[in-house]
Design a protein around this motif. Structure first.
Motif, short mmCIF file in Angstrom:
data_model
loop_
_atom_site.label_atom_id
_atom_site.label_comp_id
_atom_site.label_asym_id
_atom_site.label_seq_id
_atom_site.Cartn_x
_atom_site.Cartn_y
_atom_site.Cartn_z
N GLU A 228 55.20 19.87 51.16
CA GLU A 228 55.26 18.84 52.20
C GLU A 228 54.72 19.36 53.52
OE1 GLU A 228 59.30 17.69 52.31
OE2 GLU A 228 59.25 16.63 50.37
N GLY A 229 55.11 20.60 53.88
CA GLY A 229 54.58 21.19 55.11
C GLY A 229 53.08 21.37 55.05
N LEU A 230 52.55 21.78 53.89
CA LEU A 230 51.10 21.94 53.73
C LEU A 230 50.37 20.61 53.89
CD1 LEU A 230 50.57 24.51 50.82
CD2 LEU A 230 49.64 24.63 53.13
N ASN A 231 50.88 19.57 53.27
CA ASN A 231 50.23 18.26 53.38
C ASN A 231 50.21 17.77 54.82
OD1 ASN A 231 49.80 18.16 50.61
ND2 ASN A 231 51.76 17.16 50.21
N THR A 232 51.30 18.01 55.54
CA THR A 232 51.37 17.57 56.93
C THR A 232 50.37 18.30 57.80
OG1 THR A 232 53.73 17.05 56.68
CG2 THR A 232 52.89 17.32 58.92
N CYS A 233 50.35 19.64 57.69
CA CYS A 233 49.45 20.39 58.56
C CYS A 233 47.99 20.18 58.18
CB CYS A 233 49.81 21.88 58.54
SG CYS A 233 49.48 22.73 56.99
N ARG A 234 47.70 19.97 56.90
CA ARG A 234 46.32 19.70 56.51
C ARG A 234 45.85 18.35 57.05
NH1 ARG A 234 46.90 21.98 50.32
NH2 ARG A 234 46.39 24.18 50.80
N THR A 235 46.75 17.38 57.03
CA THR A 235 46.39 16.08 57.60
C THR A 235 46.08 16.20 59.08
OG1 THR A 235 47.80 14.96 55.97
CG2 THR A 235 47.20 13.72 57.95
N LEU A 236 46.90 16.97 59.80
CA LEU A 236 46.65 17.18 61.22
C LEU A 236 45.33 17.92 61.44
CD1 LEU A 236 50.20 18.15 62.55
CD2 LEU A 236 48.94 16.03 62.99
N ALA A 237 45.06 18.92 60.61
CA ALA A 237 43.81 19.67 60.75
C ALA A 237 42.61 18.77 60.54
CB ALA A 237 43.79 20.84 59.75
N HIS A 238 42.68 17.89 59.58
CA HIS A 238 41.56 16.96 59.34
C HIS A 238 41.37 16.01 60.54
CE1 HIS A 238 42.71 17.52 54.82
NE2 HIS A 238 42.07 18.58 55.31
N ARG A 239 42.46 15.55 61.11
CA ARG A 239 42.36 14.65 62.26
C ARG A 239 41.81 15.37 63.48
NH1 ARG A 239 47.98 11.07 62.25
NH2 ARG A 239 47.52 9.82 60.39
N TYR A 240 42.32 16.57 63.75
CA TYR A 240 41.83 17.33 64.91
C TYR A 240 40.35 17.65 64.75
CZ TYR A 240 46.78 18.05 66.07
OH TYR A 240 48.10 17.87 66.38
N THR A 241 39.95 18.01 63.54
CA THR A 241 38.53 18.32 63.30
C THR A 241 37.66 17.09 63.55
OG1 THR A 241 39.18 19.97 61.64
CG2 THR A 241 36.89 19.20 61.61
N ALA A 242 38.13 15.94 63.09
CA ALA A 242 37.35 14.71 63.31
C ALA A 242 37.24 14.40 64.80
CB ALA A 242 38.01 13.55 62.57
N LEU A 243 38.30 14.57 65.57
CA LEU A 243 38.25 14.31 67.01
C LEU A 243 37.31 15.29 67.71
CD1 LEU A 243 42.02 13.57 67.80
CD2 LEU A 243 40.11 11.95 67.82
N LEU A 244 37.34 16.56 67.33
CA LEU A 244 36.46 17.56 67.96
C LEU A 244 34.99 17.26 67.65
CD1 LEU A 244 38.57 20.79 67.33
CD2 LEU A 244 38.00 19.80 69.55
N GLU A 245 34.71 16.83 66.41
CA GLU A 245 33.33 16.48 66.07
C GLU A 245 32.88 15.26 66.86
OE1 GLU A 245 32.75 18.05 61.48
OE2 GLU A 245 33.68 16.08 61.83
#
Length: 621
Positions: A228-245
């Motif tokens: 559950e922790g992995l899924n949460t942090c991976r979702t955040l990483a994908h969102r942050y990466t999209a915003l930075l791009e």
């Protein structure tokens, strides 16, 4: 510059930073302060020259910058560094954790063992006391109940008496210390196996938890928590990466999002993801070990039941090895319990470092920022590059590795934790690399890329992009651990190894292989050829000078001298000796007196003789 001066200056800096933070209500560990001093010293934005002794003004500036960054609780970078420090200081792999636990148990049992092995009982009461100590040792070492529980002690005593009676204490005391310790361990395993067998047969097992059932629930629960922790942090990483791009593509978006610390937040969740992956791997290993141990335990218990089968007497050679096997398998269950508890605690403790994400980016804020932005997962990015790969013939001086041409392709050590080597320094993004595009081997190190275009650009000048990544890590010190750049910053060792804070700002010593050569003899030779250090050689020369080989030793005797030698002998003086023989004795028998009558004849023609015996009886003499 002496090595003592920077050490004292650094100690003073760390001490003043800690005091300043404490004065403002924040207690910071010395390890964290030391790393922050390193990070600020490396950051080119602050322009501190660590090659020279810092002036007083620079020292004060360094202290203020470190205090400001340590007290900035809204900065994800500080949270990431704290998380890295915590993980390095507290995490231990499976082998290290179990070894440490067994060592701690031995240290706790050492006084009990010493009290048993050093005792010299002489009377019955002392022997009973030693026997009670052995029972306490068996319970403490097995972990199956408390020595203060009367029911547990009674059960352990009965099990011990079946394999080691009190009468055997005398022979036990006569053993050497090493053999005593070994026998104590054997007795502990036998008693543990007997109690486990009795528990299985519903004839005992007081205070023995059902570890297989507990582990059967605890391991999946711990695995789910990590997932559950992995899924949460991976979702955040994908969102942050999209915003930075989107910021890099649209200047308006850049102005809108520049106030948010998106890069620091991205690095934080990526580090959290890396640590959770380590814990998940340990949880999977623990599940596999438990499954294997559980099968072996059930098989051994079944074999023991078939061997016993309500028999009155059983050969110890058959059952003792099975009891020992049960004990060892139960110890494996206990080890898994320890590992699962450790993983659960680590997962819960790491979660506190990710709470800043929800504070900086509440769900409603993040959702509004993502309007019109396409969010791609790591798997989707890798799928987009399937079928595209580098053409190795385009690079004559570069070595490219591909799955079909490289043995153990999946086991290659990839730099930057598997992130794209181009995107880190150029874009400041941690994009997942796709090994299928091609792995560049440059100076014995392997690099992966998120796309074919990134691989081609990086391969044109790898050293320049590698240096860009190093500069990016200087600006964001948390990248040193995340991207595993310790070989680039050798003096920034992992925190668990950096115990000596005074070495924080010291640059690595430059080392090289060098050699010098001098003339064999600069001055004229002054060797005394006649000198000799060997004593035996000197003796040989002395004998040679005396020329004793040609001399003879002669002796003679005269008539007056040859009998004058003093001689002495020792003799034993005669002794008077007497012996005693048997006693002479005699006996007296009666004299025979026999008379004959009628030998002379008579008036008749026929002679009649009469014999008269007048001899006295023997007892009358």
């Amino acid at each position: 510059m002496s090595s003592e001066q920077p050490a004292s200056v650094i100690k003073k800096i760390i001490r003043e930073i800690g005091q300043e933070c404490a004065a403002r209500g924040q207690t910071i560990s010395e390890t964290l302060v030391a790393f922050m001093v390193k990070a600020v010293g490396l950051d080119p934005r602050y322009d501190f020259n660590v090659d020279q002794i810092l002036a007083e003004k620079d020292v004060q500036n360094l202290i203020q910058v470190c205090v400001t960054r340590l007290l900035d609780t809204t900065n994800p970078s500080l949270s990431t560094i704290k998380m890295q420090v915590y993980f390095d200081m507290n995490y231990a792999n499976r082998a290290e954790l179990l070894s440490q636990q067994h060592r701690v148990l031995e240290e706790r049992l050492a006084p009990v063992v010493r009290g048993i092995t050093d005792s010299r009982p002489r009377v019955q009461e002392e022997m009973e006391n030693v026997y009670r100590k052995i029972i306490s040792y068996v319970l403490l070492s097995s972990g199956l109940g408390s020595p203060t529980d009367i029911e547990v002690v009674r059960e352990a005593t009965a099990a011990l008496q079946s394999v080691f009676s009190q009468t055997e204490i005398i022979s036990f005391v006569s053993l050497s210390k090493k053999n005593k310790e070994q026998q104590l361990k054997n007795l502990s395993m036998l008693v543990t196996g007997i109690r486990l067998y009795n528990k299985e047969c519903k004839k005992g097992g007081s205070s023995i938890d059902d570890l297989p059932a507990i582990l059967n629930e605890a391991i999946p629960s711990a695995t789910r928590t990590v997932d559950e922790g992995l899924n949460t942090c991976r979702t955040l990483a994908h969102r942050y990466t999209a915003l930075l791009e989107s910021m890099q593509e649209d200047q308006h978006r850049y102005a809108q999002l520049s106030s948010f610390k998106l890069k620091e937040a991205l690095f934080s969740v990526r580090q959290y993801e890396a640590f959770l992956c380590i814990l998940l791997s340990d949880a999977i290993t623990s599940a596999q070990e438990f499954e294997k141990t559980n099968v072996q335990f059930a098989a051994t218990m079944e074999q023991l039941k078939n061997t016993v089968q309500n028999k009155v007497s059983i050969d110890t050679k058959e059952v003792f090895p099975l009891f020992v096997a049960l004990s060892n398998l139960w110890t494996s269950f206990q080890d898994e319990m320890l590992l699962v508890s450790f993983l659960t605690n680590m997962t819960n403790d790491l979660q506190q470092f990710s709470e800043i994400q929800s504070q900086l980016f509440p769900e409603e804020v993040l959702t509004s920022l993502l309007e019109g932005v396409t969010v791609k997962s790591d798997e989707e990015r890798i799928r987009e590059t399937i079928g595209t790969r580098v053409n190795a013939s385009d690079f004559k001086n570069q070595e490219w590795l591909f799955p079909e041409t490289t043995d153990n392709f999946d086991q290659l050590l990839i730099q930057y934790h598997g992130f794209c080597a181009y995107a880190i320094g150029v874009k400041g993004l941690t994009l997942p690399g796709n090994p299928a595009v091609g792995i560049l081997k440059h100076k014995e190190r392997c690099y992966v890329f998120s796309s074919k275009e990134a691989a081609y650009i990086f391969a044109q000048d790898p050293d320049r992009f590698i240096q860009l990544n190093v500069e990016k890590a200087k600006e964001h010190a948390e990248l040193i651990q995340l991207l595993e750049l310790h070989h680039q910053f050798e003096y920034l060792a992992p925190y668990a190894q950096a115990r000596n804070a005074e070495k924080c700002l010291m640059k690595p010593m430059t080392k090289c292989d060098s050699s010098t050569q001098t003339d064999t003899h600069i001055l004229p030779p002054t060797i005394v050829t006649s000198y000799e250090w060997n004593e035996w050689e000197l003796r040989r020369k002395a004998i040679k000078l005396a020329n004793l080989r040609r001399k003879l030793t002669r002796a003679m005797q005269t008539d007056l001298s040859h009998m004058r030698r003093e001689n002495s002998t020792q003799v034993y003086l005669p002794k008077d000796v007497s012996t005693q023989t048997k006693r002479d004795n005699s006996s007296n028998v009666p004299r025979p007196q026999i008379y004959l009558e009628g030998l002379r004849g008579g008036s008749s023609t026929t002679t009649h003789m009469v014999k008269v015996d007048l001899t006295r009886a023997v007892d009358e003499t």
